[in-house]
Design an enzyme around this catalytic site. Structure first.
Site, PDB file in Angstrom:
ATOM      1  N   GLU A 224       0.982  -1.381   0.053  1.00 32.56           N
ATOM      2  CA  GLU A 224      -0.039  -0.067   0.048  1.00 32.56           C
ATOM      3  C   GLU A 224       0.915   1.214   0.025  1.00 32.56           C
ATOM      4  O   GLU A 224       1.716   1.177   0.934  1.00 32.56           O
ATOM      5  CB  GLU A 224      -0.952   0.031   1.240  1.00 32.56           C
ATOM      6  CG  GLU A 224      -1.449  -1.233   1.492  1.00 32.56           C
ATOM      7  CD  GLU A 224      -2.878  -1.361   1.010  1.00 32.56           C
ATOM      8  OE1 GLU A 224      -3.306  -0.456   0.326  1.00 32.56           O
ATOM      9  OE2 GLU A 224      -3.557  -2.331   1.223  1.00 32.56           O
ATOM     10  N   CYS A 258      -2.399   9.029   4.042  1.00 32.94           N
ATOM     11  CA  CYS A 258      -1.976   8.744   2.599  1.00 32.94           C
ATOM     12  C   CYS A 258      -3.357   9.195   2.152  1.00 32.94           C
ATOM     13  O   CYS A 258      -3.338   9.442   0.610  1.00 32.94           O
ATOM     14  CB  CYS A 258      -2.007   7.030   2.569  1.00 32.94           C
ATOM     15  SG  CYS A 258      -3.213   6.346   3.352  1.00 32.94           S
TER      16      CYS A 258
HETATM   17  P1  NAD Z   1       8.333   4.820   4.375  1.00 33.41           P
HETATM   18  O1  NAD Z   1       8.137   4.130   2.943  1.00 33.41           O
HETATM   19  O2  NAD Z   1       9.498   5.607   4.521  1.00 33.41           O
HETATM   20  O3  NAD Z   1       8.659   3.746   5.435  1.00 33.41           O
HETATM   21  C1  NAD Z   1       7.448   2.598   5.732  1.00 33.41           C
HETATM   22  C2  NAD Z   1       8.432   1.467   6.250  1.00 33.41           C
HETATM   23  O4  NAD Z   1       9.318   0.832   5.222  1.00 33.41           O
HETATM   24  C3  NAD Z   1       9.288   1.675   7.425  1.00 33.41           C
HETATM   25  O5  NAD Z   1       9.106   0.762   8.488  1.00 33.41           O
HETATM   26  C4  NAD Z   1      10.632   1.778   7.029  1.00 33.41           C
HETATM   27  O6  NAD Z   1      11.355   1.613   8.087  1.00 33.41           O
HETATM   28  C5  NAD Z   1      10.581   0.745   5.999  1.00 33.41           C
HETATM   29  N1  NAD Z   1      11.655   0.926   4.914  1.00 33.41           N
HETATM   30  C6  NAD Z   1      12.293   1.854   4.586  1.00 33.41           C
HETATM   31  N2  NAD Z   1      13.269   1.593   3.778  1.00 33.41           N
HETATM   32  C7  NAD Z   1      13.056   0.359   3.336  1.00 33.41           C
HETATM   33  C8  NAD Z   1      13.661  -0.472   2.624  1.00 33.41           C
HETATM   34  N3  NAD Z   1      14.819  -0.313   1.834  1.00 33.41           N
HETATM   35  N4  NAD Z   1      13.520  -1.940   2.567  1.00 33.41           N
HETATM   36  C9  NAD Z   1      12.414  -2.351   3.261  1.00 33.41           C
HETATM   37  N5  NAD Z   1      11.791  -1.489   4.355  1.00 33.41           N
HETATM   38  C10 NAD Z   1      12.357  -0.298   4.343  1.00 33.41           C
HETATM   39  O7  NAD Z   1       7.112   5.369   4.720  1.00 33.41           O
HETATM   40  P2  NAD Z   1       6.898   6.400   5.825  1.00 33.41           P
HETATM   41  O8  NAD Z   1       7.348   7.591   5.793  1.00 33.41           O
HETATM   42  O9  NAD Z   1       6.809   5.304   7.069  1.00 33.41           O
HETATM   43  O10 NAD Z   1       4.872   6.529   5.633  1.00 33.41           O
HETATM   44  C11 NAD Z   1       4.549   7.585   4.966  1.00 33.41           C
HETATM   45  C12 NAD Z   1       4.450   6.915   3.416  1.00 33.41           C
HETATM   46  O11 NAD Z   1       3.465   5.882   3.674  1.00 33.41           O
HETATM   47  C13 NAD Z   1       3.385   7.734   2.607  1.00 33.41           C
HETATM   48  O12 NAD Z   1       3.960   7.979   1.165  1.00 33.41           O
HETATM   49  C14 NAD Z   1       1.909   7.571   2.758  1.00 33.41           C
HETATM   50  O13 NAD Z   1       1.168   7.799   1.421  1.00 33.41           O
HETATM   51  C15 NAD Z   1       2.278   5.975   2.818  1.00 33.41           C
HETATM   52  N6  NAD Z   1       0.887   5.362   3.381  1.00 33.41           N
HETATM   53  C16 NAD Z   1       0.131   4.841   2.637  1.00 33.41           C
HETATM   54  C17 NAD Z   1      -0.937   4.118   2.937  1.00 33.41           C
HETATM   55  C18 NAD Z   1      -2.147   3.095   2.236  1.00 33.41           C
HETATM   56  O14 NAD Z   1      -2.655   2.654   2.879  1.00 33.41           O
HETATM   57  N7  NAD Z   1      -2.062   3.390   0.881  1.00 33.41           N
HETATM   58  C19 NAD Z   1      -1.197   4.264   4.591  1.00 33.41           C
HETATM   59  C20 NAD Z   1      -0.443   4.827   5.213  1.00 33.41           C
HETATM   60  C21 NAD Z   1       0.788   5.521   4.610  1.00 33.41           C
END
Ligand code: NAD
Length: 463
Positions: A224, A258
């Site tokens: 997501e 999001c």
């Molecule tokens: P992010 O992608 O920076 O981090 C999300 C998770 O991924 C964290 O646990 C992070 O540690 C991990 N991560 C980071 N790099 C990684 C890698 N290389 N490999 C594996 N895992 C890794 O996102 P964020 O800043 O925590 O959240 C904000 C984003 O999430 C926004 O883009 C928002 O739109 C999205 N979001 C989407 C939904 C949905 O349902 N579509 C819901 C909530 C948030």
């Protein structure tokens, strides 16, 4: 608030996966009712600690009270909804009755699941992905966002207390680039449940496509990602409703959702009035300490996020017209609500990229064709909305505004489990909707067994 270090390492990932892999067969073979009742118990425990859990979140994620409470309630809903859904999906069922043949279909867990969650719904999203994987018979390693490991710890403590064994559910806080990346690539992790940014999601999808010799399955990814969500306001809209709906959708939790509205497309006839009213309504928002119940917007999640948003604001000042900048406390993590307007035909970066902060761009459209074309121009297909009192417009927008969750004459955030299953398509993600009837299927493999039941005698059991 629990003080949890993000100190996980790649060696710990390997140990955790070994443990989870060993625990899988016994958990998979527990009865569906057993696993569902643990989720019901989890929901009951969370209910008794609702304020306490919200308090942890306010401190760690800086969510205002009302939003933090909603986040806890959504987590409770996920537990109860998936507990019920699992009771429909998991028990074996007989298919077509034919004399002499018995056919059974059932679903079972796939193995070790990694849950990689974001900070913005630190309890609800982490809980939803985790309990969906658990209730379908998978063992789970949770890697929460670096900003909110304390909320994840509170969640796991409740799940353990409710009866999930320690090797069936493990918590591994650590950096995404090392711990998250190692989980994604581990040959014994069968399912990846991720919610977060597009950049990380696409990296996970690429990495998961590599199937090594050591791997006895193809990884499944539930992913997501982000949004660049728009609300259309037409000439017949009720302006009172539209202003409040847009304000809440754009600035709730400082736009760090999001589903947040970051573009509002207003038809010419209503544009100037709507903008004037939205400016006044936005000025009334209170920016301050999220521990105070009267606060609408707290600080952003961290300094890095605030810097990024300020960068977009500076860019917006060059590419669009700044209509309003609401004052915020002097602390560098605060950014007050900002409104920009763009003349017809303009496409500044602030109207294209996900900003994830309190920045809203108002775009002008001559008619509904143009409004729909602007709204649909984003590759993200997550949420969208319309304010209109014209039935034919409501019908047309329902058909032609292509997003995962469309809202008519209301705000576009705050989806409820079961009532508004949530999730997008396009660049907003792959997988079926969280809190919807298809979600659990992503965590299972279906099996069918056919038995020839024509009598040929039985061998008596050995003495
Ligand atoms: P992010 O992608 O920076 O981090 C999300 C998770 O991924 C964290 O646990 C992070 O540690 C991990 N991560 C980071 N790099 C990684 C890698 N290389 N490999 C594996 N895992 C890794 O996102 P964020 O800043 O925590 O959240 C904000 C984003 O999430 C926004 O883009 C928002 O739109 C999205 N979001 C989407 C939904 C949905 O349902 N579509 C819901 C909530 C948030």
């Amino acid at each position: 608030m629990p003080n949890i270090a993000n100190s996980g390492t790649v060696e710990e990932v390997n140990r955790a996966v070994d443990l989870a892999h060993a625990a899988f067969p016994a958990w998979r073979d527990r009865t569906p009712i057993d696993r569902s009742s643990v989720l019901q118990q989890t929901a009951a425990l969370m209910r008794t600690r609702r304020d306490d859990l919200a308090g942890t979140m306010i401190r760690e994620a800086k969510k205002p009270w009302i939003e933090a409470d909603a986040d806890v309630c959504e987590a409770i809903d996920f537990c109860e909804y998936y507990a019920q859904q699992a009771m429909q999906l998991m028990p074996p069922r007989s298919l077509e009755e034919i004399p002499g043949e018995d056919n059974q279909l059932w679903h079972e867990g796939r193995g070790v699941a990694a849950v990689i969650s974001p900070w913005n719904f630190p309890q609800a999203i982490c809980c939803g992905m985790t309990v969906a994987a658990l209730v379908t018979g998978n063992t789970v390693i949770v890697k929460p966002a670096e900003q909110t490991p304390g909320v994840a710890m509170r969640l796991c403590e409740i799940l353990w207390e409710a009866g999930i064994p320690r090797d069936v559910l493990q918590l591994l806080p650590g950096p995404g680039e090392t711990v998250g990346a190692a989980l994604v690539r581990h040959p014994q992790v069968a399912t990846l449940a991720f919610t977060g940014s597009k950049a990380v999601g696409l990296d996970i999808l690429r990495a998961a496509a590599e199937t090594s010799e050591a791997q006895g399955f193809i990884k499944r990814v539930i992913c997501e990602m982000g949004g660049k969500n728009a609300i259309i306001v037409d000439a017949s809209a009720d302006i009172d409703e539209a202003v409040l709906g847009v304000r809440q959708s754009a600035f709730g939790y400082s736009g760090q959702k999001c589903s947040a509205c970051s573009r509002v497309i207003v038809l010419d006839e209503n544009h100037d009035l709507f903008l004037r009213r939205l400016i006044e309504a936005t000025k009334a928002l209170v920016v301050g300490d999220p521990l105070l119940p009267g606060t609408d917007l707290g600080p952003l999640i961290d300094l890095e996020a605030a810097e990024k948003v300020r960068g977009y604001i500076e860019r917006g000042k060059r590419e669009a017209k700044l209509e309003l900048a609401v004052d915020a406390p002097a602390d560098a993590a605060f950014v007050g609500p900002h409104l920009f307007s763009v003349e017809r035909g303009g496409t500044p970066r602030i109207a294209v990229e996900e900003i994830f902060g309190p920045v809203l761009t108002i775009l002008r459209a001559a008619d509904l064709d143009e409004a729909l074309s602007i709204a649909n121009s984003s590759g993200y297909k997550l949420t969208g909305g319309l304010f209109s009192r014209t039935p034919s417009t409501l019908d047309r927008v329902r058909r032609e505004f292509r997003v995962g969750n469309l809202y008519l004459n209301r705000g576009i955030t705050g989806a409820l489990v079961g009532r508004q299953p949530f999730g997008g398509f396009g660049l907003s993600g792959v997988g079926s909707k969280a809190g919807g009837p298809d979600y659990l299927r992503q965590f299972v493999d279906p099996r069918v067994c056919t038995e020839n039941t024509l009598r040929r005698g039985f061998v008596p059991p050995p003495n």
